[in-house]
Each structure stands twice: as structure tokens, then as C-alpha cells.
Design a protein around this motif. Structure first.
Motif, PDB file in Angstrom:
ATOM      1  N   ALA A  69      45.403  37.550  39.534  1.00 52.72           N
ATOM      2  CA  ALA A  69      45.780  38.464  38.452  1.00 52.72           C
ATOM      3  C   ALA A  69      46.459  37.714  37.318  1.00 52.72           C
ATOM      4  CB  ALA A  69      46.710  39.554  38.996  1.00 52.72           C
ATOM      5  N   HIS A  70      47.350  36.777  37.679  1.00 49.68           N
ATOM      6  CA  HIS A  70      48.054  36.053  36.618  1.00 49.68           C
ATOM      7  C   HIS A  70      47.102  35.145  35.839  1.00 49.68           C
ATOM      8  CE1 HIS A  70      51.479  34.718  34.399  1.00 49.68           C
ATOM      9  NE2 HIS A  70      51.217  33.455  34.667  1.00 49.68           N
ATOM     10  N   LEU A  71      46.156  34.531  36.522  1.00 52.48           N
ATOM     11  CA  LEU A  71      45.152  33.736  35.816  1.00 52.48           C
ATOM     12  C   LEU A  71      44.380  34.620  34.840  1.00 52.48           C
ATOM     13  CD1 LEU A  71      43.863  31.636  38.837  1.00 52.48           C
ATOM     14  CD2 LEU A  71      45.037  30.722  36.838  1.00 52.48           C
ATOM     15  N   ALA A  72      44.016  35.822  35.288  1.00 54.68           N
ATOM     16  CA  ALA A  72      43.313  36.754  34.400  1.00 54.68           C
ATOM     17  C   ALA A  72      44.216  37.200  33.251  1.00 54.68           C
ATOM     18  CB  ALA A  72      42.832  37.963  35.194  1.00 54.68           C
ATOM     19  N   ASN A  73      45.504  37.372  33.529  1.00 56.38           N
ATOM     20  CA  ASN A  73      46.448  37.768  32.477  1.00 56.38           C
ATOM     21  C   ASN A  73      46.449  36.790  31.312  1.00 56.38           C
ATOM     22  OD1 ASN A  73      47.360  40.039  33.861  1.00 56.38           O
ATOM     23  ND2 ASN A  73      49.096  38.980  34.789  1.00 56.38           N
ATOM     24  N   VAL A  74      46.266  35.495  31.614  1.00 55.42           N
ATOM     25  CA  VAL A  74      46.295  34.477  30.555  1.00 55.42           C
ATOM     26  C   VAL A  74      44.882  34.151  30.060  1.00 55.42           C
ATOM     27  CG1 VAL A  74      48.468  33.525  31.382  1.00 55.42           C
ATOM     28  CG2 VAL A  74      46.325  32.499  32.154  1.00 55.42           C
ATOM     29  N   GLY A  75      43.901  34.957  30.500  1.00 56.83           N
ATOM     30  CA  GLY A  75      42.554  34.843  29.944  1.00 56.83           C
ATOM     31  C   GLY A  75      41.603  33.922  30.678  1.00 56.83           C
ATOM     32  N   ILE A  76      41.936  33.524  31.910  1.00 58.09           N
ATOM     33  CA  ILE A  76      41.070  32.615  32.664  1.00 58.09           C
ATOM     34  C   ILE A  76      40.216  33.415  33.653  1.00 58.09           C
ATOM     35  CG2 ILE A  76      41.006  30.695  34.310  1.00 58.09           C
ATOM     36  CD1 ILE A  76      43.633  29.715  33.071  1.00 58.09           C
ATOM     37  N   PRO A  77      38.889  33.375  33.540  1.00 64.26           N
ATOM     38  CA  PRO A  77      38.032  34.046  34.522  1.00 64.26           C
ATOM     39  C   PRO A  77      38.215  33.412  35.897  1.00 64.26           C
ATOM     40  CG  PRO A  77      36.787  33.408  32.561  1.00 64.26           C
ATOM     41  CD  PRO A  77      38.107  32.720  32.478  1.00 64.26           C
ATOM     42  N   VAL A  78      38.220  34.257  36.929  1.00 66.40           N
ATOM     43  CA  VAL A  78      38.492  33.745  38.279  1.00 66.40           C
ATOM     44  C   VAL A  78      37.616  34.481  39.288  1.00 66.40           C
ATOM     45  CG1 VAL A  78      40.454  35.336  38.496  1.00 66.40           C
ATOM     46  CG2 VAL A  78      40.306  33.373  40.015  1.00 66.40           C
ATOM     47  N   VAL A  79      37.131  33.731  40.268  1.00 67.20           N
ATOM     48  CA  VAL A  79      36.429  34.342  41.391  1.00 67.20           C
ATOM     49  C   VAL A  79      37.365  34.287  42.592  1.00 67.20           C
ATOM     50  CG1 VAL A  79      35.269  32.169  42.021  1.00 67.20           C
ATOM     51  CG2 VAL A  79      34.346  34.355  42.815  1.00 67.20           C
ATOM     52  N   MET A  80      37.529  35.439  43.266  1.00 69.30           N
ATOM     53  CA  MET A  80      38.461  35.554  44.383  1.00 69.30           C
ATOM     54  C   MET A  80      37.663  35.816  45.663  1.00 69.30           C
ATOM     55  SD  MET A  80      41.816  38.027  44.663  1.00 69.30           S
ATOM     56  CE  MET A  80      40.901  39.570  44.490  1.00 69.30           C
ATOM     57  N   LEU A  81      37.817  34.936  46.633  1.00 70.64           N
ATOM     58  CA  LEU A  81      37.039  35.014  47.875  1.00 70.64           C
ATOM     59  C   LEU A  81      37.944  35.254  49.077  1.00 70.64           C
ATOM     60  CD1 LEU A  81      34.737  31.881  47.349  1.00 70.64           C
ATOM     61  CD2 LEU A  81      34.347  34.226  46.538  1.00 70.64           C
ATOM     62  N   ASP A  82      37.397  35.928  50.076  1.00 68.40           N
ATOM     63  CA  ASP A  82      38.126  36.099  51.332  1.00 68.40           C
ATOM     64  C   ASP A  82      37.123  36.067  52.481  1.00 68.40           C
ATOM     65  OD1 ASP A  82      40.170  36.697  53.246  1.00 68.40           O
ATOM     66  OD2 ASP A  82      41.274  37.743  51.668  1.00 68.40           O
ATOM     67  N   ILE A  83      37.620  36.165  53.711  1.00 68.74           N
ATOM     68  CA  ILE A  83      36.740  36.086  54.875  1.00 68.74           C
ATOM     69  C   ILE A  83      35.884  37.353  54.989  1.00 68.74           C
ATOM     70  CG2 ILE A  83      38.285  34.563  56.141  1.00 68.74           C
ATOM     71  CD1 ILE A  83      39.242  37.020  57.718  1.00 68.74           C
ATOM     72  N   VAL A  84      34.837  37.270  55.784  1.00 66.81           N
ATOM     73  CA  VAL A  84      33.975  38.417  56.054  1.00 66.81           C
ATOM     74  C   VAL A  84      34.585  39.215  57.210  1.00 66.81           C
ATOM     75  CG1 VAL A  84      31.687  39.135  56.833  1.00 66.81           C
ATOM     76  CG2 VAL A  84      31.921  37.197  55.253  1.00 66.81           C
ATOM     77  N   PRO A  85      34.778  40.534  57.039  1.00 70.58           N
ATOM     78  CA  PRO A  85      35.332  41.343  58.129  1.00 70.58           C
ATOM     79  C   PRO A  85      34.472  41.269  59.388  1.00 70.58           C
ATOM     80  CG  PRO A  85      35.308  42.575  56.069  1.00 70.58           C
ATOM     81  CD  PRO A  85      34.518  41.324  55.831  1.00 70.58           C
ATOM     82  N   LYS A  86      35.134  41.367  60.535  1.00 71.93           N
ATOM     83  CA  LYS A  86      34.410  41.282  61.807  1.00 71.93           C
ATOM     84  C   LYS A  86      34.020  42.650  62.359  1.00 71.93           C
ATOM     85  CE  LYS A  86      36.466  36.872  63.125  1.00 71.93           C
ATOM     86  NZ  LYS A  86      37.305  36.146  64.122  1.00 71.93           N
ATOM     87  N   GLU A  87      34.578  43.723  61.758  1.00 74.47           N
ATOM     88  CA  GLU A  87      34.196  45.057  62.207  1.00 74.47           C
ATOM     89  C   GLU A  87      34.282  46.036  61.051  1.00 74.47           C
ATOM     90  OE1 GLU A  87      38.460  46.523  64.111  1.00 74.47           O
ATOM     91  OE2 GLU A  87      36.991  45.523  65.409  1.00 74.47           O
TER      92      GLU A  87
END
Length: 799
Positions: A22-40
Motif C-alpha cells: 500500500a505504501h509503495l502504491a501511495n508514492v506511485g510505484i506499481p506493485v504486484v503482491m503475491l501469496d501462497i495458494v490456499p490448500k482448501e
């Protein structure tokens, strides 16, 4: 190599990961946010008939975290529009997308083996030269990089943000032995200039700087409470602003942080140190029992404090650590606390407490302060190279007004060391060395420069040219002119700065006089003027108490004079021959906004909460704010779009009638208080520098005062439409008859009076209408009741 960060990737979308994104976006930097794949599947996904292979499920964690940003308080985002810069995905399908990133930040669970696996995956997908960092709060950065290529390790370091990333200033940067110095320097500059952080270089030790000392200090305080029989409330009543710490003091801070988080951080040090230090980081049993009970603090509804509803209101109770029952909150009131309250400034308050031997509050403060001072002095060279880094980390990360070494100086190094020895404590070697040289303080000023003690000598502290220190300028340059409300200061390069310093920076005749004096002086001898200060807030409005007193005494002639002078001042700002740049920050409300709106340009801090809030005390803006906001609204219409006077008037009417306040400078732009000519400073410490630079650029571009404006107004038709909206709210039970009366006055001002729609009127006509409306409202008993309630209670009264 010329570096830049145009895109970023965040791996891990928990509270910290999403907050950093969010803070990167606040200062105008595009960002891709990744997390793990749910198991259920969750319940909703099952109802939709989705499977684990559906992209909606696979991206669920990152997507939910992004959506949660809209609901969090305080908001991690400066505008809903910033969410457009955050894309989401998962670490199985989308890891190749980090190849686009110039900076990849790992924010996964605090487990070394998991982090090492993530680093291996990152190495397989990053582009050459991309910077990689971990947001770990204490795991060895060196250990994380083991097994990676030399090129990876040159571009790897720790970057420890403090939560919440948007608001907390500290960014600890932790290089490894193989981090490229050029990459490290780039990230330090980027962190300060682009992210707006206070950057401190830390060593790769348990919990780095701020959490190491801060956690130690909190645990020392908890154990002193248990040993000496103080209560939770008594501790907090003394360990907050009275000693230069935040209002949350000790236990309220722990409730905000979360007991689970705190115990995890403490355990990280406990597992890696020995001896007496290890004993301190062993969390008391009652806190572990709280953890088992789920009493984590604010996020669980109870912790060291519990808020209860009772008798139509609410009350706050404190936890008794012996019984684990909640009791009425207590405060510690002694002769020393009363003496400290009379002192001006945190240094004098603290010194008064420390010197009060035998006083219950004085003994408490010394008992919790002494071990922290010794601990911090022992850690110089281990957690950071110098005392400045340690002091800054504690001020920026924990909100202390004074770091440990500034605290040594405040209470007197010689006196503190002598008392420690008398009480059988070991004085740290570097304190002994300094005193042996007859140097009585860690910091000293000499020849206009600030020096700090470093390894047997004094080293000059580097000045940051982007940080304008008004106190330093007043010392070196002197004050051009001043009165009780404001000072005019030469800040160099042909620019003067008008600093407000009245109580709460409230605007009265003294500030009005100094604004006009400043404009005259600048017109003769300077290229431009910055209006800004370094107080708690830019300006919270006019002097409400003074106006109420005059109204209650029926001194309407005096009030009319003050409002007329205020209007003349804002018009003088607008039509100044030299550019005036206003630099608002934090609260810029009412009259504060009215000072900013007519300026040649506004240079706002990212955290600027701006609004015309006079309706909250039963008034309307009296200094031209309504007119200027309306004119900005018209000027901000897209090119080629015909003036929609009714829409512009209705928009401004709604913002003023509802006392709408922005929650950031970006939102102030969306609300029309800033336009494309105005700019935003991400780093608050750079605000005056940026404002000065803006004034210089306007002057160099050949600035000329604007031509007087004619104001197109909506007249009778617009007045009727605005009044209808207010009446509808009254009929629906959302507005009182007095609210409608205020709205009617506001509508009359915005419409330009009872004239034909589309008429062009002089600005002075609008100002006259505004002044008349203001004076009629301040004479109303219901308005005076609202003003009185705001002064006493600090919140609006609906009557």
C-alpha cells in the motif's frame, strides 16, 4: 549505474506485506503482491462451486488482503485510487512476474528455512540487478542469503519497516557483509526521498536497533511494576508524555502492538542472548497466561485494558496482573508529577522526575530509565555504528522525543553516572571514557555545527540539505520581524519563511498582522515567501476562544474588524507580487485551509488533513475559503468542458456543509483543496525544503500576480437547489433546524445572493456576503453553545 525503482513486488500479503504494498502504491510505484495458494476452499468458495484450481481461489489470500486495505483504520492507503497500482497473484502461477520488478520485498512468516526457500525461488525469477530485501524483524539477514549467487548477494539486504508502514517513520536498512555499498546507499536515499522514511543503518543482530532497545525497555518496565507494586494505569500515567514518550505510554502501546507480536519479538532476542540480558527478555508468566486467554490487546477487544459500556457511556478498566481481573483505572499523582507538569519541555519534565529521589513517581522513572540507558550505551558498535543511529531509531520507531543518548544529556551524564555507581550499577565503558576526557555530554554544539561523541572523539553530524531547521535558521540568520503569533525568517536563496507559533498555531490578529508585514517585506527584499512551520499541526483555524468571548460580550464591531482583516490578508496572499507557497501538514483546518487556498502554490505533506470545518461550530468560513474552494473547483474542470456552475457550487456546498476533511494530501486533491499546480511531499522533513524550491522555481519563471477575478455564480436557481438538499436532510431527521439555518447562509454566499444564474460578480461581493453570514451566525445562542462545547469537549455538538 543509474538506478531507479519503477516497479516492485511484495511476496507475502499479511498485515505487513499488504501495508508495504500500500505504501509503495501511495508514492506511485506499481506493485504486484503475491501469496501462497490456499490448500482448501472456504465456505463462500464452496457455495460458489469453485475448486482449488480456480484462479479466484488460488489468488484468494493476496486479493483479500488488498480488499482489506479499504477497511483498516487508520487507513494504509492515501486514496482509493492507489489500489489500482496493486496487482495480486500467487507464488505458484505468478512468480515469473517478479522479473518485471526493480525491487522485490519478502514479507513471509518469520521462519529462516521458509525465507531461504523463498529467496531461492526469487533468485530463479528475478532480473539481473534487481534489489531483493527481507522485511524480517529480527532473523539474520546474513543467514537468509546463504547459498545464493554472488550477484544476488550483492543486491540483497534487510529493509525493516515499522507497522503501519504508511505512518511510522523508521526504516531500518540492514546490509550483509556482501551487500554492494552502492546498492545500500541507493536504498538509503530512495527510502528517505521516495518512501519518505527516516532511514537508519543497522547491524545484523537480534531485532536490530529499535525493537532490541524498545522491547528491553518495555520488559524492564513490566518487571518494575511487578516488583514494586505499581498498577498498569499508574505506570502509563507517568511513562507517556511526561517523560517524552507517546500518549500510549507502556501498556497501551503493548495493546496496540498486540501481545502475540510482542512476545514473538521478545522471544527472538531471548533465544540469541545470554546471561542477565536473557533474563530480561524472559516474558513474565502473567503475560503468557494473557496470551493463552487470547487477551492480545486492541485486536482482541481486551488486553492490559478493557473498554466496557456502562451507564449509557463507556469506561476503561485496567488489568490487575496478580489476579488477572479488571479494575478501575488508577493514576500516579505525587509531588514530583505535579512539579514535572509545571516544567516546559520534555527535558525539564524528565529531569524534575529523575531528581525527585524518594518520590514514588520519581523512583519509578529512574528505575526504568537507568537500565535502558546502560543497555543502550553497551550496545553502541554492536547494533549500530554510532549513537545518532540509535537515538534516531528510537525516536522514529517508538515515538520517543529523546533517544537514549539525548536522554543521558537531558538528565546530566555526570550526575546519572555518579548515581549509578552509588547504587552499585556498572557504568558503561564509553560513558566512563567520555567523562574521563571531561566531556560532559554525548552531543554538543560548536561553531554552528552539531557534534556527537564517537569512539573517543567528537564527530560532526552531517547536515541534510533537504531538512530545513527553522530554529537553526533563526540562530544563524536571525529573525527579520516577529510578534507573539509569528516570525519572519530568512531561509536563504532569496526566500523568506513565515512561521506561525501562537498557541496551537491558531490565527488571531497577531498572525494576520505578521502575514501582511511579511508580504510587504518580501515584496521589497525577497523573491518569494513560504508560509510554514514545524509545530504539531500547520494550523487548526482561527482563535475560537477569542471569537466566542467577543460574541458573548456583544463586541460585534471588533469581530467584524477581525473578519475583515482576515479576508484582506487572504486576498493579499492571493495577489502578492511575489510567489507565496504555503506548506500545510497534519491538520490544516478552517482558517489554516483559508491561508493555503489563495496561495500561488501549495506544497502539502503527504499526511495533510485539510478541510473547511467551521460548520462544526455553527459557523461558515469567514476568510474567503468558500470562494477560493469554489474557484479551484471551476479551474479544475477538464479542458474543453463547459462550466457546470450548479455542479461546482453543489460540490463545494456539500464539502463545506458536511465539514469534509481529507485523510491525506492525495484525498485533499480529490476534494478540490489541491489542484494540478500544487504538489505533495512524501517525507515531512523535506516539506519546507520542497516549498522553498517551489517558490524559487516560480520566481525564476517570472511569476506575476494574478489578475483580479470575476466569479460566475449560480444565483437564485442554485440557491434554491442547495437549500432544498438541506431541507431534505432536516425532514429525514439527519439535520436540525439550526443546521439548516447554517446551510441557508452558506448557500446564499455560494449563490452570490439573489441574482440571475451565470452572473459575474466581484470577489469582494462574495467576501461581504461571507462576512455578513459569519457575523449573523456567531450571534446565535445555538452557535455559541457549539463553540463552547468544542472548546471544552474537543468535539462537535449537534443542537
Amino acid at each position: 549505474m543509474k538506478r531507479s525503482i519503477n516497479r516492485a513486488a511484495v511476496i507475502g500479503s499479511g498485515v505487513m506485506g499488504s501495508g508495504i504494498a500500500a505504501h509503495l502504491a501511495n508514492v506511485g510505484i506499481p506493485v504486484v503482491m503475491l501469496d501462497i495458494v490456499p490448500k482448501e476452499l472456504n465456505g463462500e468458495e464452496k457455495r460458489k462451486g469453485l475448486s482449488l484450481e480456480d484462479i479466484e481461489v488460488r489468488n484468494r489470500l493476496a486479493l483479500q488482503s488488498k480488499q482489506a486495505l479499504l477497511k483498516q483504520k487508520p487507513s494504509p492507503i492515501t486514496s482509493k485510487n492507489t489500489l489500482k497500482l496493486i496487482e495480486t497473484g500467487n507464488m505458484e502461477d505468478d512468480l515469473d512476474r517478479i522479473h518485471e520488478a526493480d525491487w522485490i520485498i519478502e514479507v513471509v512468516t518469520e521462519n529462516l528455512e521458509i525465507k531461504k526457500k523463498v529467496m531461492a525461488a526469487v533468485e530463479d525469477n528475478r532480473k539481473e540487478g534487481a534489489i531483493v530485501s527481507s522485511n524480517t524483524s529480527g532473523i539474520s539477514v546474513e543467514a537468509m542469503a546463504e547459498g545464493r549467487t554472488a550477484e544476488f548477494q550483492r543486491h540483497f539486504m534487510g529493509t525493516h519497516f515499522f507497522n503501519p508502514p504508511r505512518y511510522l517513520k523508521l526504516l531500518e536498512v540492514i546490509p550483509t557483509t556482501k551487500t554492494d555499498p552502492e546498492v545500500l546507499q541507493f536504498m538509503k536515499v530512495f527510502g528517505e526521498n521516495v518512501l519518505g522514511k527516516g532511514v537508519v543503518e543497522a547491524k545484523d543482530t537480534p531485532n536490530f536497533i529499535a525493537n532490541r532497545i524498545g522491547t528491553y525497555g518495555l520488559l524492564v518496565t513490566v518487571k518494575e511494576m511487578l516488583e514494586s507494586g505499581y498498577s498498569v494505569g499508574e505506570i502509563d500515567s507517568v511513562t507517556g508524555p511526561m517523560i517524552g514518550r507517546p500518549k500510549s505510554a507502556t501498556f497501551r502501546t503493548l495493546d496496540v502492538v498486540g501481545l502475540d507480536t510482542f512476545i514473538h519479538v521478545a522471544a527472538n532476542v531471548y533465544d540469541q542472548v545470554e546471561g542477565k540480558e536473557k533474563e530480561v527478555f524472559d516474558v513474565p508468566d502473567f503475560m503468557r497466561e494473557m496470551l493463552e486467554n487470547g487477551w492480545l490487546g486492541s485486536k482482541s477487544g481486551q488486553g492490559f485494558y478493557q473498554k466496557r459500556r456502562e451507564n449509557g457511556g463507556s469506561a476503561i478498566y485496567e488489568l490487575n496482573p496478580q489476579t488477572l481481573q479488571y479494575e478501575e483505572r488508577r493514576k500516579l499523582k505525587t509531588a514530583a508529577t505535579e512539579t514535572a507538569k509545571q516544567q516546559k519541555g520534555s527535558r525539564k519534565k524528565l529531569k524534575a522526575l529523575v531528581e525527585a529521589k524518594g518520590d514514588k513517581a520519581g523512583d519509578l522513572v529512574w528505575s526504568i530509565l537507568k537500565p535502558v540507558l546502560i543497555y543502550a550505551a553497551d550496545l553502541v558498535g554492536e547494533i549500530a555504528d554510532d549513537i545518532v543511529s540509535i537515538d534516531r531509531a528510537m525516536k522514529w520507531g517508538f515515538g520517543w522525543e529523546m533517544g537514549p543518548f539525548e536522554t543521558w544529556d537531558a538528565i546530566g551524564v555526570q550526575e546519572a553516572a555518579a548515581r549509578m555507581e552509588k547504587e552499585g550499577d556498572r557504568v558503561p565503558d564509553q560513558v566512563r571514557d567520555m567523562l574521563a576526557r571531561n566531556d560532559g555530554s554525548f552531543y554538543k554544539t560548536e561553531g554552528g555545527g552539531l557534534y556527537y561523541y564517537h569512539r573517543g572523539n567528537y564527530r560532526q553530524q552531517e547536515e541534510n540539505p533537504r531538512e530545513v531547521d527553522l530554529k537553526a535558521f533563526k540562530t544563524s540568520q536571525g529573525v527579520i520581524q516577529k510578534n507573539t503569533g509569528a516570525s519572519l525568517i530568512d531561509i536563504g536563496d532569496g526566500i523568506a519563511c513565515l512561521e506561525f507559533h501562537s498557541q496551537n498555531n491558531a490565527i488571531g490578529l497577531d498572525i494576520i498582522q505578521m502575514v501582511n508585514t511579511a508580504l510587504e517585506e518580501v515584496d521589497k527584499n525577497y523573491d518569494g515567501l513560504v508560509i510554514g512551520n514545524q509545530g504539531k499541526n500547520f494550523c487548526v483555524g482561527a482563535n475560537l476562544a477569542m471569537m466566542l468571548m467577543e460574541a458573548q460580550d456583544d463586541n460585534f464591531f471588533e469581530l467584524e474588524l477581525v473578519i475583515r482583516k482576515f479576508q484582506e490578508m487572504t486576498m493579499n496572499i492571493k495577489y502578492s507580487n511575489k510567489p507565496v507557497v504555503v506548506a500545510p501538514f497534519n491538520m490544516a483546518l478552517g482558517g489554516g485551509a483559508e491561508v493555503a487556498l489563495p496561495a500561488a502554490a501549495i506544497q502539502a505533506s503527504m499526511e495533510t488533513y485539510m478541510g473547511l470545518v467551521e460548520v462544526g461550530v455553527g459557523l461558515i468560513p469567514g476568510g474567503g475559503g468558500t470562494k477560493e474552494l469554489y474557484l479551484k473547483e471551476l479551474r479544475n474542470l477538464p479542458a474543453g468542458v463547459d462550466f457546470d456552475l450548479a455542479k461546482a457550487a453543489n460540490d463545494v456546498f456539500e464539502k463545506v456543509a458536511t465539514a469534509k476533511v481529507s485523510e491525506s494530501a492525495a484525498q485533499a486533491r480529490e476534494n478540490g483543496f489541491l489542484d494540478n499546480n500544487d504538489r505533495i511531499s512524501t517525507n515531512p522533513d523535506h516539506l519546507l525544503f520542497d516549498a522553498k524550491r517551489r517558490a524559487i522555481s516560480l520566481a525564476e519563471a517570472g511569476y506575476r500576480a494574478p489578475a483580479p477575478e470575476k466569479v460566475p455564480v449560480v444565483g437564485d436557481a442554485g440557491y434554491a437547489a442547495m437549500l432544498l438538499g438541506a431541507k431534505s436532510l432536516e425532514y429525514s431527521g439527519y439535520a436540525s433546524s439550526h443546521d439548516v439555518k447554517i446551510a441557508e447562509k452558506l448557500a446564499y454566499v455560494l449563490s452570490g445572493g439573489r441574482i440571475r444564474e451565470g452572473s459575474l460578480v466581484d470577489e469582494q461581493l462574495i467576501l461581504d456576503l461571507e462576512r455578513e453570514a459569519f457575523l449573523s451566525l456567531i450571534g446565535e445562542p445555538l452557535t455559541q453553545a457549539r463553540m463552547q462545547h468544542m472548546l471544552v469537549k474537543g468535539k462537535p455538538l449537534r443542537n
